[in-house]
Design an enzyme around this catalytic site. Structure first.
Site, PDB file in Angstrom:
ATOM      1  N   HIS C 121      -3.295  -9.751   4.912  1.00  0.00           N
ATOM      2  CA  HIS C 121      -3.628  -9.664   3.490  1.00  0.00           C
ATOM      3  C   HIS C 121      -2.842 -10.778   2.794  1.00  0.00           C
ATOM      4  O   HIS C 121      -1.721 -11.096   3.210  1.00  0.00           O
ATOM      5  CB  HIS C 121      -3.179  -8.288   2.989  1.00  0.00           C
ATOM      6  CG  HIS C 121      -3.591  -7.966   1.591  1.00  0.00           C
ATOM      7  ND1 HIS C 121      -2.925  -8.441   0.484  1.00  0.00           N
ATOM      8  CD2 HIS C 121      -4.587  -7.189   1.110  1.00  0.00           C
ATOM      9  CE1 HIS C 121      -3.495  -7.964  -0.611  1.00  0.00           C
ATOM     10  NE2 HIS C 121      -4.513  -7.209  -0.264  1.00  0.00           N
ATOM     11  N   ASP C 198       3.676  -4.886   7.628  1.00  0.00           N
ATOM     12  CA  ASP C 198       2.920  -4.523   6.430  1.00  0.00           C
ATOM     13  C   ASP C 198       2.133  -3.263   6.750  1.00  0.00           C
ATOM     14  O   ASP C 198       1.093  -3.311   7.407  1.00  0.00           O
ATOM     15  CB  ASP C 198       1.992  -5.675   6.031  1.00  0.00           C
ATOM     16  CG  ASP C 198       1.103  -5.297   4.850  1.00  0.00           C
ATOM     17  OD1 ASP C 198       1.212  -4.156   4.346  1.00  0.00           O
ATOM     18  OD2 ASP C 198       0.298  -6.149   4.429  1.00  0.00           O
ATOM     19  N   GLN C 201      -1.823  -0.191   4.850  1.00  0.00           N
ATOM     20  CA  GLN C 201      -3.042   0.552   5.214  1.00  0.00           C
ATOM     21  C   GLN C 201      -2.788   1.593   6.292  1.00  0.00           C
ATOM     22  O   GLN C 201      -3.675   2.405   6.562  1.00  0.00           O
ATOM     23  CB  GLN C 201      -4.128  -0.429   5.713  1.00  0.00           C
ATOM     24  CG  GLN C 201      -4.665  -1.386   4.662  1.00  0.00           C
ATOM     25  CD  GLN C 201      -5.583  -0.738   3.634  1.00  0.00           C
ATOM     26  OE1 GLN C 201      -6.046   0.386   3.807  1.00  0.00           O
ATOM     27  NE2 GLN C 201      -5.838  -1.454   2.549  1.00  0.00           N
ATOM     28  N   LYS C 224      -2.369   3.575  -2.636  1.00  0.00           N
ATOM     29  CA  LYS C 224      -3.317   3.759  -1.529  1.00  0.00           C
ATOM     30  C   LYS C 224      -3.088   5.073  -0.787  1.00  0.00           C
ATOM     31  O   LYS C 224      -3.845   5.418   0.110  1.00  0.00           O
ATOM     32  CB  LYS C 224      -3.179   2.596  -0.529  1.00  0.00           C
ATOM     33  CG  LYS C 224      -3.588   1.237  -1.091  1.00  0.00           C
ATOM     34  CD  LYS C 224      -3.724   0.210   0.012  1.00  0.00           C
ATOM     35  CE  LYS C 224      -3.577  -1.205  -0.502  1.00  0.00           C
ATOM     36  NZ  LYS C 224      -4.787  -1.749  -1.131  1.00  0.00           N
ATOM     37  N   CYS C 364      -8.896 -10.084  -0.200  1.00  0.00           N
ATOM     38  CA  CYS C 364      -7.555 -10.673  -0.105  1.00  0.00           C
ATOM     39  C   CYS C 364      -7.179 -10.982   1.325  1.00  0.00           C
ATOM     40  O   CYS C 364      -6.000 -10.870   1.703  1.00  0.00           O
ATOM     41  CB  CYS C 364      -6.499  -9.757  -0.732  1.00  0.00           C
ATOM     42  SG  CYS C 364      -6.755  -9.467  -2.468  1.00  0.00           S
TER      43      CYS C 364
HETATM   44  C1  LIG Z   1      -2.898  -4.726   4.322  1.00  0.00           C
HETATM   45  C2  LIG Z   1      -2.450  -4.809   2.896  1.00  0.00           C
HETATM   46  N1  LIG Z   1      -1.287  -5.403   2.598  1.00  0.00           N
HETATM   47  C3  LIG Z   1      -0.825  -5.496   1.340  1.00  0.00           C
HETATM   48  C4  LIG Z   1      -1.549  -4.998   0.294  1.00  0.00           C
HETATM   49  C5  LIG Z   1      -1.002  -5.169  -1.082  1.00  0.00           C
HETATM   50  O1  LIG Z   1      -0.727  -3.953  -1.701  1.00  0.00           O
HETATM   51  P1  LIG Z   1      -0.421  -3.968  -3.275  1.00  0.00           P
HETATM   52  O2  LIG Z   1      -1.623  -4.600  -3.909  1.00  0.00           O
HETATM   53  O3  LIG Z   1      -0.271  -2.552  -3.659  1.00  0.00           O
HETATM   54  O4  LIG Z   1       0.804  -4.793  -3.454  1.00  0.00           O
HETATM   55  C6  LIG Z   1      -2.790  -4.369   0.552  1.00  0.00           C
HETATM   56  C7  LIG Z   1      -3.633  -3.800  -0.518  1.00  0.00           C
HETATM   57  O5  LIG Z   1      -4.076  -4.388  -1.436  1.00  0.00           O
HETATM   58  C8  LIG Z   1      -3.241  -4.290   1.876  1.00  0.00           C
HETATM   59  O6  LIG Z   1      -4.413  -3.722   2.160  1.00  0.00           O
END
Ligand SMILES: Cc1ncc(COP(=O)(O)O)c(C=O)c1O
Ligand SMILES: Cc1ncc(COP(=O)(O)O)c(C=O)c1O
Lengths: 407, 153, 407, 153
Positions: C121, C198, C201, C224, C364
Site C-alpha cells: 500500500h 503492515d 488488513q 478497518k 493505493c
Molecule cells: C495494507 C494497508 N496498509 C496501510 C493502509 C493505510 O491505513 P490508513 O489509511 O488508516 O493509514 C491501508 C488502508 O488504507 C492498507 O490497506
C-alpha cells in the site's frame, strides 16, 4: 438575543453530571479540553450510522456522501477562520501535529534562527527544538515581563536577519495572556521570517481571521473548541503550503506512484496521508456551526465578563497570587494562580472533593512556570457555557482548601 | 436521479465510437495527464496555426487514452468541439464546459455552444466522475497554452 | 455457538440503510473501511457524555476517569495482539502515521538499503521512499509472481548485508494475498535487519499475535477493525522503541523541558505528542472487545468461507479476471478483478445503482496494478458481517453491468 | 470514598513537620528526581556503610524537596523507615510500599513493616497521586543502588 447561559448549558449533556452522589460537576478545566454539545455528538453518530465510508476515490453512494461531509467540514472551517481558499485547511490529528508538520517542512538550516517565546506550550517549543537539532539552526526566544506579557523590548534583539521563523502563541494556556500578533508579525516580516501562530487557545474563545492576522500559518485543535478529539487544523497560505515539501507519506497524498519514486497530490491532500479523521472532521464542522450560531463575539464578551468577575473574586482569596495578567485586558479566561503554602496538587484534589474540576501542574508550559518561580500552578479556565456560579463554587472551594490545611 | 442521467446515449455512442482517437502528426506540443485517483490517463497532441499577433487557431487535436466511458467519451466530444476553432472560441467552450461540470446537475447548458457536450450535465451530479469528464479538457488546455505561449505552464 | 450472521448484522445500524428508496445497501468496500457496531458508538458517546477530559496530569474525577478509559483501551489492544507489555502500544492517527514514525526513527543512512515489496500500500511505500531521499539509503523491493504472490526467489537477491529494514504487508489490500511472514522475517533476521509488518488488513480479519510473528514493529488502523476513524496503532518491541529517538514533539511526550533543551518521557508517551485520540481509543477498545467476543478464529473462518464462495461465483462471470490468487488458500476476502472491456469506474457506478458498494481504482497500490497491467481494478471485500447474499447481489450486479455495456 | 481517606492525620503531620529534611553530610551519592507531570522534585542523599561482602547498611538519608503534601509526607516517612536498616531489610520495605501503592486501595498493609507508611493506602486509590507518593522512594532506590553498586543505574 441575549446570551442565555442556562439555555446553552442544556446543550452539553456532561454538565448535568455529578462527580459523586450529591456533588455536581463544576467544570473549569476548559483550557485542557472543552465539553461537546449534543449537536456535535449527533453529527458524528449520524455519520457512522448513515454514511460511513472511506473518503475520496470511492464512487459508491456512501463514499460520495462521506466525501461530501468531510470536504464540507473543510469548507466550514475555512469560512470560520476566513481562509481565502478551503484547500489551505489541512486536517491533522491535533495542534501538535500541525506545528510539527511546519517544523519539518519550513526551510532553514545551519546559521539560521528560529524564534519562539518563553510562554510557549511545549507543542510549540519542542518541535522547534527538535528541528534545530536536526538542521543545525539555533533556537532563540522572547522573554516575559513580570506581569505575564511578552517582553516586546526583546523583539529587536531576538528577531534579526538570521531569523527564518517566528512561532508564537496567540493566547497563552498558562497565563491567559493574549499576545499582540500585529507587533510580533510586523517585526518578523521586516526581516523576512515566516510567521507561525499557535492559535490553540484563541480560536475556541475569540475566533480568528487569518487574513486580518496576516500570518503565514496557524495551528489549532478540535477538542478545545467543542469538537471531538483526534482532529486538529493547520491553516497555511496557499503559496507557502504549495511549495513546501510533503511531511507524512502514504495513501491520498500522492499523485503518481511507482516503485522508483512518487509525485505529490495537490493541496490539501498533499498533507493528509492515510485515512483522515473523517468522523472527527464531521464533528468539528458541527462544532464550528455551533460556535457560529452563538457568535464568536458574543462568546468572547461572555467569557470576558466572567474573566473580569473571576479575577476580582480570586484576588479576594487570602494568600492567592495570580500568575499572569491580573486584569482582563488582552487576556483570556485561563487563570493560573498559587495559593500560599499549599501545593497545587493539594488544591486540585480538595477542589475535586467539592466537584470543582481545575488543572494543576505546569500545563505543558514549564519554561514559563520556571520564569515565575513556580514548579506548578492551579489553573481555572472558562468556556462559553461557564457561569458566575462556577466561579463562586471555585472561590468557595478555595476557602475550604485553606481551611483544610490551616487546621 | 438514476445512473441513466449519466450514461446518456450520446455518451455511450462517443465511448463506443470515439472521434479523433490515435496520435497524429503534425503537432507542436504533446502532454500526458493522469487522474491519480483512478489511473485514467491521456496523451494528447495539439497542432496550432497562427501567431500571438494574428491570433491562433486549433488546427488539430489527437489523443491516446485509457479510462472509463465518461473520460473516453469526453475526449471524443472535446476534440470534435475544439478542432478548427479559433483559440478564443475554443477556450470559451472549455470554460462553458467547466461551468457545466461544476453545476451539480443544475445547469441548463447552451446546446449551440456545447453541442454533444450537453450530455455531460448528468455526470456533474457525481463528484467522483467530474474528474473523468474533465481529464481530456485539462490536457487540451495545458497543451494549447504551451503551444501558444511557447512554454510549459 | 454457531456464527449467526443475521444476528451480527443487527449490531451494525448502517447495514439497514437503503442507498436509494427501495435499494438496500450491499456493503462490499470493507478493505477501505469497516462499519461500526452499536457497542463502539455507544462507548464513544458515553465517554463524551460522562467522562470527557484531557488525559494524564489531571487529578479531578473526569480526568482520572478519562485517563483510566484511555489507558484501559491500550491494555485491551495489547491483549488483543498478545503484546508482552502495554507500553509497547502507541496510539497514532492511523496506520500511515505509524509507518511514517518508523521511517523517521529507525536508524539507517547512505549505503544502507530498505526493502519493501511490490504489493505495498502506498502508506508502506512512500514513507520509505521519503526516508531514502532524506538519508541517502536505497529502496529495493521484492517482486510478485503472476499468481499474485511474493516472488520468494527474490529474497536472497534483494535482502542482503546492506539491508537495514524489511517492511512488508501482511495481507494485501489489493490482491488479498496473505504473505508468509515467517519466511520473510527469517531472511531479514539472518542479515540483522529490522522487520516491520503492515498489518492494516490482517488485524481486522484474522488477528495477530505479535510474539508468535517475531517481528520488530507492526502497524494497523482502527477504522478497518470496526473502530472509529482518527486512530491507529504502532506496536514495537519495548527495547527497540525505548532506544529510538522521538518523532513528533509536544505536550505529553516530554520528561523535563527548558528553553535550552528537553528530555523524553517513557514509553508509550514518548511517541504520543499532544492530546491523543481519547474518544477514539475508547471506541477502539470497544471494537476490540466486540471482535474478541465473536472470536477472531470464528471471524476468520466465516470470511474464509465467504471468500471460497465469492471466488467460485465470480469466476463464473463471463470476462471476469481475478487480479490476485484465485483460490482461498493464504488469502483474505479482498478480491480485485477486471471485467473485459468495461472500465472499473463504469463497473462501480453501475453496481452502486443496484446498491452494491465496491471500490474501484488502484487502491493505493499502484505499483502492483502496473505489475499486472491494469490501471485500476474493481475490488469487493468482505468483513465479519458480510453474507452470501451480499456476494449473490454482487454477481447479479455484474450481470447487469455486462448487459448495460453490451446493449 | 472521600478525600479524607487520602489526607490521613499521619500524612498531614509528616507534611507539616517533616523528618530528616535538609541535605546532610556525609553522603556517597546525591540524585535529583522529578515528577514531570507536576513539577514535584526531590534532591536526595544517601550515606551507606559496609561492603558488598559484609552487606550494606543505610547509615543516613537526607533530602531537599518541593511538592505536594503527599510527596513531602512520603519522603519524611520513607527516611524514617530506611535509616539504620540493612539494605535488604530497607529494600523489602520499599517493595512492600510499591505493592501498597499499586493496590488501588485494596491492600491490607502490614503495620509492623510499613509503620506510618500504611497511611498511604488511601492515596493508592488516586492514580494521579501515586507518583507523588513514590517520588522519594524511587530517588532513594536509585541513589542506594548507585552507592552500593558503585555506578549509576
Ligand atoms: C495494507 C494497508 N496498509 C496501510 C493502509 C493505510 O491505513 P490508513 O489509511 O488508516 O493509514 C491501508 C488502508 O488504507 C492498507 O490497506
Ligand atoms: C497553547 C496551546 N498550544 C498547543 C496545544 C496542543 O494542542 P493538542 O494537545 O491538541 O495538540 C495546547 C493544548 O494542549 C495549547 O493550549
Amino acid at each position: 438575543m441575549t446570551y442565555d447561559v442556562a439555555r446553552i448549558r442544556k446543550d452539553f449533556p456532561i454538565l448535568d453530571r455529578e462527580v459523586r452522589p450529591g456533588v455536581p460537576l463544576v467544570y473549569l478545566d476548559n483550557a485542557a479540553t472543552s465539553q461537546k454539545p449534543h449537536a456535535v455528538l449527533d453529527a458524528m453518530r449520524d455519520y457512522y450510522e448513515q454514511s460511513n465510508a472511506n473518503v475520496h476515490r470511492g464512487i459508491h453512494t456512501l463514499a460520495e456522501e462521506a466525501t461530501a461531509l468531510y470536504e464540507g467540514a473543510r469548507d466550514k472551517v475555512a469560512r470560520f477562520i476566513n481562509a481565502p481558499d478551503p484547500r489551505e485547511v489541512i486536517f491533522t490529528k491535533n495542534s501538535s501535529e500541525a506545528l510539527n508538520l511546519l517544523a519539518h517542512t519550513l526551510p532553514f538550516g545551519p546559521g539560521d534562527e528560529i524564534v519562539v517565546t518563553e510562554m510557549e506550550h511545549h507543542s510549540n517549543l519542542v518541535p522547534w527544538q527538535l528541528a534545530c537539532a536536526r538542521t543545525g539552526a539555533t533556537l532563540r526566544w522572547v522573554g516575559l515581563t513580570d506581569e505575564g506579557r511578552l517582553n516586546l523590548a526583546d523583539l529587536d534583539r531576538v528577531i534579526t536577519a538570521r531569523t527564518k521563523v517566528v512561532a508564537f502563541v496567540h493566547q497563552s494556556n498558562l497565563l491567559g495572556t493574549v499576545n499582540p500578533v500585529d507587533v510580533v508579525a510586523a517585526k518578523a516580516r521586516s526581516v523576512g521570517a515566516y510567521v507561525v501562530l499557535d492559535a490553540s487557545q484563541s480560536v475556541p474563545h475569540m475566533g480568528i481571521d487569518v487574513q486580518a492576522l496576516d500570518v503565514d500559518a496557524v495551528a489549532f485543535t478540535g477538542h478545545k473548541m467543542c469538537g471531538p478529539t483526534g482532529i486538529g487544523v493547520l491553516w497555511g497560505r496557499f503559496d507557502l503550503l504549495d511549495e513546501l515539501p510533503p511531511f507524512l507519506g502514504g495513501g491520498e497524498m500522492i499523485d503518481e506512484v511507482t516503485m522508483a519514486g512518487s509525485t505529490w497530490a495537490q493541496l490539501p491532500h498533499k498533507y493528509e496521508a492515510g485515512t483522515p479523521p473523517i468522523a472527527e472532521a464531521v464533528g468539528l464542522g458541527a462544532a464550528v456551526d455551533y460556535l457560529t450560531e452563538l457568535g464568536m463575539p458574543a462568546i468572547r464578551a461572555h467569557e470576558h465578563d466572567l474573566t473580569v468577575y473571576a479575577l476580582e473574586r480570586l484576588q479576594d482569596v487570602e494568600g492567592l497570587r495570580i500568575i499572569g495578567p491580573t486584569t482582563a485586558d488582552d487576556r483570556g479566561g485561563a487563570i493560573s494562580f498559587a495559593l500560599a503554602g499549599i501545593h497545587p496538587h493539594d488544591v486540585g484534589q480538595l477542589l475535586d472533593e467539592v466537584g470543582v474540576a481545575v488543572r494543576v501542574g505546569h500545563h505543558c508550559a514549564r519554561p514559563a512556570c520556571l520564569r515565575y518561580g513556580v514548579p506548578a500552578t492551579t489553573r481555572a479556565s472558562v468556556h462559553l457555557y461557564s457561569s458566575r456560579t462556577d466561579i463562586d463554587a471555585l472561590v468557595e472551594g478555595l476557602t475550604h482548601v485553606r481551611a483544610f490545611f490551616s487546621s | 436521479m438514476t445512473v441513466d442521467s449519466m450514461y446518456q446515449e450520446i455518451i455511450l455512442d462517443h465511448y463506443k465510437h470515439p472521434h479523433h482517437r490515435g496520435l497524429r502528426e503534425p503537432y507542436e506540443v504533446e502532454v500526458r495527464h493522469l487522474n491519480p485517483t483512478c489511473g485514467d490517463e491521456i496523451t494528447l497532441r495539439v497542432h496550432v496555426e497562427g501567431s500571438a499577433e494574428e491570433g491562433w487557431r486549433v488546427a488539430d487535436v489527437s489523443y491516446a487514452s485509457e479510462g472509463c466511458s465518461i473520460s473516453q467519451a469526453s475526449a471524443s466530444v472535446m476534440a470534435d468541439l475544439v478542432i478548427g476553432k479559433d483559440i478564443d472560441a475554443a477556450t470559451a467552450v472549455y470554460e462553458d464546459f467547466l461551468t457545466l461540470m461544476q453545476s451539480k446537475g443544475q445547469a441548463e447548458p447552451d446546446e449551440d455552444v456545447l453541442e454533444d457536450a450537453i450530455a455531460f450535465v448528468g455526470v456533474s451530479r457525481y463528484p467522483a466522475r467530474v474528474k473523468c469528464a474533465l481529464l481530456a479538457w485539462m490536457a487540451w488546455r495545458d497543451a494549447t497554452t504551451q503551444a501558444t505561449e511557447g512554454s510549459p505552464t
